[in-house]
Design an enzyme around this catalytic site. Structure first.
Site, PDB file in Angstrom:
ATOM      1  N   CYS A   2       0.857  -1.218  -0.476  1.00 36.70           N
ATOM      2  CA  CYS A   2       0.173   0.019   0.032  1.00 36.70           C
ATOM      3  C   CYS A   2       0.921   1.441  -0.283  1.00 36.70           C
ATOM      4  O   CYS A   2       2.411   1.119   0.456  1.00 36.70           O
ATOM      5  CB  CYS A   2      -0.522  -0.086   1.100  1.00 36.70           C
ATOM      6  N   ARG A  27       0.905   2.209  -6.783  1.00 35.93           N
ATOM      7  CA  ARG A  27       1.351   1.047  -5.152  1.00 35.93           C
ATOM      8  C   ARG A  27      -0.297  -0.283  -4.656  1.00 35.93           C
ATOM      9  O   ARG A  27      -0.084  -0.709  -3.476  1.00 35.93           O
ATOM     10  CB  ARG A  27       1.850   1.073  -3.827  1.00 35.93           C
ATOM     11  N   TRP A  84      -3.744  -1.230  -1.481  1.00 35.83           N
ATOM     12  CA  TRP A  84      -3.314  -2.457  -2.079  1.00 35.83           C
ATOM     13  C   TRP A  84      -4.247  -3.802  -0.746  1.00 35.83           C
ATOM     14  O   TRP A  84      -3.886  -4.985  -0.302  1.00 35.83           O
ATOM     15  CB  TRP A  84      -2.299  -3.174  -2.560  1.00 35.83           C
ATOM     16  N   ASN A 110       0.895   0.049   6.095  1.00 40.30           N
ATOM     17  CA  ASN A 110       1.247  -0.656   4.656  1.00 40.30           C
ATOM     18  C   ASN A 110       2.049  -2.396   4.860  1.00 40.30           C
ATOM     19  O   ASN A 110       2.988  -2.118   6.699  1.00 40.30           O
ATOM     20  CB  ASN A 110       2.286   0.183   4.239  1.00 40.30           C
ATOM     21  N   GLY A 111       1.297  -3.225   5.171  1.00 38.59           N
ATOM     22  CA  GLY A 111       2.063  -4.229   5.264  1.00 38.59           C
ATOM     23  C   GLY A 111       0.691  -5.692   5.929  1.00 38.59           C
ATOM     24  O   GLY A 111      -0.250  -5.157   5.924  1.00 38.59           O
ATOM     25  N   GLU A 491       9.980 -20.601 -18.441  1.00 35.14           N
ATOM     26  CA  GLU A 491       9.410 -19.230 -17.723  1.00 35.14           C
ATOM     27  C   GLU A 491      10.912 -18.972 -17.888  1.00 35.14           C
ATOM     28  O   GLU A 491      10.512 -17.469 -18.573  1.00 35.14           O
ATOM     29  CB  GLU A 491       8.995 -19.400 -15.761  1.00 35.14           C
ATOM     30  N   LYS A 495      10.412 -15.512 -20.661  1.00 31.17           N
ATOM     31  CA  LYS A 495      10.243 -14.137 -20.154  1.00 31.17           C
ATOM     32  C   LYS A 495      11.777 -13.358 -21.432  1.00 31.17           C
ATOM     33  O   LYS A 495      11.627 -12.538 -21.630  1.00 31.17           O
ATOM     34  CB  LYS A 495      11.736 -14.302 -19.017  1.00 31.17           C
ATOM     35  N   GLU A 498       9.772 -12.782 -24.331  1.00 32.57           N
ATOM     36  CA  GLU A 498       8.744 -11.678 -24.560  1.00 32.57           C
ATOM     37  C   GLU A 498       9.588 -10.284 -24.192  1.00 32.57           C
ATOM     38  O   GLU A 498       8.954  -9.264 -25.295  1.00 32.57           O
ATOM     39  CB  GLU A 498       8.014 -12.086 -23.711  1.00 32.57           C
ATOM     40  N   HIS A 514      15.227 -36.658 -28.029  1.00 32.04           N
ATOM     41  CA  HIS A 514      14.422 -37.147 -29.010  1.00 32.04           C
ATOM     42  C   HIS A 514      14.260 -35.902 -30.052  1.00 32.04           C
ATOM     43  O   HIS A 514      12.917 -35.855 -30.619  1.00 32.04           O
ATOM     44  CB  HIS A 514      13.824 -37.626 -28.748  1.00 32.04           C
ATOM     45  N   LYS A 612      -0.572  -6.548 -21.116  1.00 33.07           N
ATOM     46  CA  LYS A 612      -0.413  -6.653 -19.185  1.00 33.07           C
ATOM     47  C   LYS A 612      -1.992  -7.940 -19.178  1.00 33.07           C
ATOM     48  O   LYS A 612      -1.388  -9.095 -18.327  1.00 33.07           O
ATOM     49  CB  LYS A 612      -0.682  -5.811 -18.763  1.00 33.07           C
TER      50      LYS A 612
HETATM   51  O1  M6R Z   1      -2.659 -12.508 -16.117  1.00 32.18           O
HETATM   52  P1  M6R Z   1      -2.585 -13.888 -16.190  1.00 32.18           P
HETATM   53  O2  M6R Z   1      -2.082 -14.646 -14.946  1.00 32.18           O
HETATM   54  O3  M6R Z   1      -3.782 -14.622 -16.180  1.00 32.18           O
HETATM   55  O4  M6R Z   1      -2.516 -13.319 -17.468  1.00 32.18           O
HETATM   56  C1  M6R Z   1      -1.561 -14.660 -17.923  1.00 32.18           C
HETATM   57  C2  M6R Z   1      -0.216 -14.155 -19.282  1.00 32.18           C
HETATM   58  O5  M6R Z   1      -0.972 -13.404 -19.945  1.00 32.18           O
HETATM   59  C3  M6R Z   1       0.428 -13.648 -18.514  1.00 32.18           C
HETATM   60  O6  M6R Z   1       1.556 -14.303 -17.563  1.00 32.18           O
HETATM   61  C4  M6R Z   1       1.931 -13.844 -20.162  1.00 32.18           C
HETATM   62  O7  M6R Z   1       2.137 -14.740 -20.543  1.00 32.18           O
HETATM   63  C5  M6R Z   1       2.748 -12.786 -18.940  1.00 32.18           C
HETATM   64  N1  M6R Z   1       3.390 -11.460 -20.293  1.00 32.18           N
HETATM   65  C6  M6R Z   1       4.002 -13.524 -18.520  1.00 32.18           C
HETATM   66  O8  M6R Z   1       5.569 -12.782 -18.585  1.00 32.18           O
END
Ligand code: M6R
Length: 617
Positions: A2, A27, A84, A110-111, A491, A495, A498, A514, A612
């Site tokens: 927060c 925040r 938050w 906050n916390g 993952e 990263k 993307e 394989h 996002k």
């Molecule tokens: O809001 P969500 O966790 O449902 O989003 C899922 C994906 O769109 C999200 O994780 C996406 O792959 C990100 N860009 C990963 O960094």
């Protein structure tokens, strides 16, 4: 996560608080509120929603439409908060500032207060009435109880010493006008020093327009602010001096907490994200509490299906290993967009877990709804209170990572993984599949993870930077892992692709021969998750297979492991239980992707073509 702000000085406090909150809105924006010291005592205005709702409520008060005599000018002391939500729904009652029943003490926090239930029960036994569902209202009650006998400063110090958890807060009282008392434990709190005016905030941006002279509080420290100055003391009551420092950030850097991008800032917030997510859920040494989930439901569960997209799907994959290992319940993991269109066999008796940080991803919501229509019990794991996923689920377990602005998920991922571990441990306890000793060991290790993350990030990124410099111009990276190392590799690969637009592939290390092995040549960087685990020897064999083909092995290894001869470059992470290792192993991979993208001159916070929150198919 927060935002809190306080001001004591000569100027009209209302504008200063609102302007400060605006800078902290990143925040959290579930609700906001301010409390000021007016002629008739303390007055508070709170509103659900973002800051504009609070501003409208404040304007209404100023026009005399409100009920509380609050904003009588010229008030010059007050506190503010932007929330938050973690404990308690998004309602006006749960918005800060919180106060005691006699309206003598107001606090912004906050916390998380981990032992709030025990404190609340104690206060209720003495007849106290609570007006919110939050964990932090107890702070105002406790200070108020000691106020007459000890005064605000000592009452706050005594209260601080009764709390467990991690938090920073600011208190003020009608009994002592012109004074604010702040306290900090593991959540930021910074004093801004002005001429005959002082500021206190959870982030420097809140007061940067007024002063660049700051003093940071450390853990277990309190500060007493009056217009004239700031007096510091330890939680034991020992006064001390704190040196000031000058802030040289520009406004943009200030918003990012001094980091060059939101993504880097969020990577550095991961210790907090895990700490907040597990805080009050790991109070017992030998188990986990998840009151959100019904024990009867957990005891009866025969099959779990996890549905999610992107990074959240990877968190689900890790959860699968933990649940199957510890609770011996079969788990299927499915990409939500596949699950919803393949006429899945799902129904009564199944538990479907939808993981979505935003709580709004269309495919995940559709998969959850489908499962629910067919009679399954649906649990949402999300970071956003009140999001659509919480409405489409029978129960919700929140991650508490705070607002994530960078498009690439980082801190929400570790928070999701932490929730999956909590779920697996709770399930194991309810089903009796793990003995006390192993549960205690795992809870202890899990509670240490925030410290491990912090220590790792503090060590710096010199090695990662070198690896990035060596490889940033390459056009392909392969990622390999086994067991929980596999989702970490997936993952890491996501990263990198993307934010750097480099092609990546991630494979179960055992599958390499394989097919993917054909991709390897002298130039190929192969990132291998080779942390301690029962399958490490197998992973080492795969590393050798890569090496003999001349490719370049970059290995994530556990501290103390001597894998030097198998890898060209080793990125070392602290040792922990092998099942918990993903929480640490993913961090060098996030940083590697980050550094490579920056070296390629890219905007990591807003990568091309990505959003996002994906609310379309
Ligand atoms: O809001 P969500 O966790 O449902 O989003 C899922 C994906 O769109 C999200 O994780 C996406 O792959 C990100 N860009 C990963 O960094």
């Amino acid at each position: 996560m927060c935002g809190i702000v306080g001001y004591v000085g000569q100027r009209s406090v209302q504008e200063i608080l609102l302007a400060g909150l605006e800078k902290l809105e990143y925040r959290g924006y579930d609700s906001a509120g301010i409390s000021i010291q007016g002629d008739q005592g303390l007055g508070v205005v709170r509103a659900v929603g973002n800051l504009s709702a609070l501003k409208a409520a404040v304007a209404e008060q100023a026009n005399g439409d409100g009920g509380v005599a609050v904003l009588a000018p010229p008030a010059t002391t007050g506190i503010g908060h932007t929330r938050w939500a973690t404990h308690g729904r998004v309602t006006e009652e749960n918005a800060h500032p919180h106060y005691d029943p006699d309206n003598r003490v107001h606090v912004v926090v906050n916390g998380i207060v981990e032992n709030y239930m025990e404190l609340k029960t104690e206060l209720q036994d003495q007849g106290a009435h609570f007006s919110s569902e939050t964990d932090v209202e107890v702070i105002a009650h406790l200070i108020a109880l000691d106020l007459d006998e000890h005064g605000l400063v000592e009452a706050t110090r005594r209260t601080y010493n009764r709390l467990r958890g991690h938090y920073s807060f600011v208190a003020q009282s009608s009994a002592e006008p012109g004074t604010l008392v702040g306290a900090r434990k593991e959540c930021p709190l910074i004093v801004g020093r002005g001429e005959d005016e002082q500021f206190l905030a959870s982030g420097i941006p809140a007061f940067l327009a007024h002063t660049r002279t700051a003093q940071a509080l450390e853990d277990d420290e309190l500060v007493v602010l009056t217009a004239e100055g700031a007096q510091f003391m330890t939680a034991d009551g020992v006064a001390f001096e704190r040196e000031t420092h000058e802030i040289d950030w520009d406004a943009d850097a200030a918003e990012k907490g001094g980091f060059e991008t939101f993504m880097l800032k969020e990577i550095h917030e991961q210790a907090d994200a895990v700490a907040e997510t597990i805080a009050d859920r790991t109070v017992r040494p030998d188990g986990v509490d998840l009151p959100e989930l019904d024990d009867e439901l957990l005891r009866g569960v025969k099959r779990i299906i996890v549905v999610a997209c992107g990074t959240s799907y990877h968190a689900g994959l890790i959860g699968r290993y933990a649940i199957e290992e510890w609770a011996r319940v079969p788990v299927e993991t499915d990409v939500a967009s596949e699950f919803r269109y393949r006429n899945p066999v799902v129904g009564p008796g199944d538990v479907v877990i939808g993981i979505t940080q935003s709580g709004e991803t269309l495919d995940t919501l559709a998969a959850m709804r489908l499962a629910r229509e067919r009679g399954a019990t649906v649990i949402a794991v999300t970071n956003i209170m009140g999001s659509q996923a919480t409405r489409d689920a029978d129960a919700t377990v929140y991650t508490r990572a705070g607002l994530e602005i960078g498009v690439a998920a980082t801190k929400t991922f570790v928070a999701q993984v932490a929730v999956m571990y909590l779920l697996a441990l709770r399930l194991a306890e309810v089903k009796g599949t793990l003995d006390d000793e192993r549960r205690t060991e795992l809870v202890t290790r899990l509670k240490r993870i925030p410290h491990d993350i912090g220590a790792m990030l503090e060590r710096g990124t010199e090695k990662i930077d070198l690896v990035a410099e060596r490889h940033y111009a390459k056009d392909f990276f392969l990622y390999l892992g086994r067991h929980v190392g596999l989702p970490v590799g997936l993952e890491g690969a996501l990263k990198l692709k993307e934010i750097s637009y480099i092609a990546t592939d991630a494979y179960a290390a055992g599958e390499m021969k394989h097919g993917p092995i054909a991709l390897l040549d002298q130039d190929t960087p192969v990132v291998v998750v080779a942390t301690d685990s029962p399958v490490l020897e197998k992973v080492i064999s795969n590393m050798q297979e890569v090496r003999v083909r001349g490719a370049h092995v970059i290995a994530v290894v556990s501290e103390g492991a001597d894998l030097g001869e198998h890898a060209a470059e080793a990125l070392v992470v602290p040792q922990t239980d092998w099942m918990l290792q993903p929480l640490l192993a993913v961090i060098p991979l996030q940083l590697l992707a980050y550094r490579i993208a920056r070296l390629r001159g890219l905007n990591v916070d807003q990568p091309r073509n990505l959003a996002k929150t994906v609310t379309v198919e």
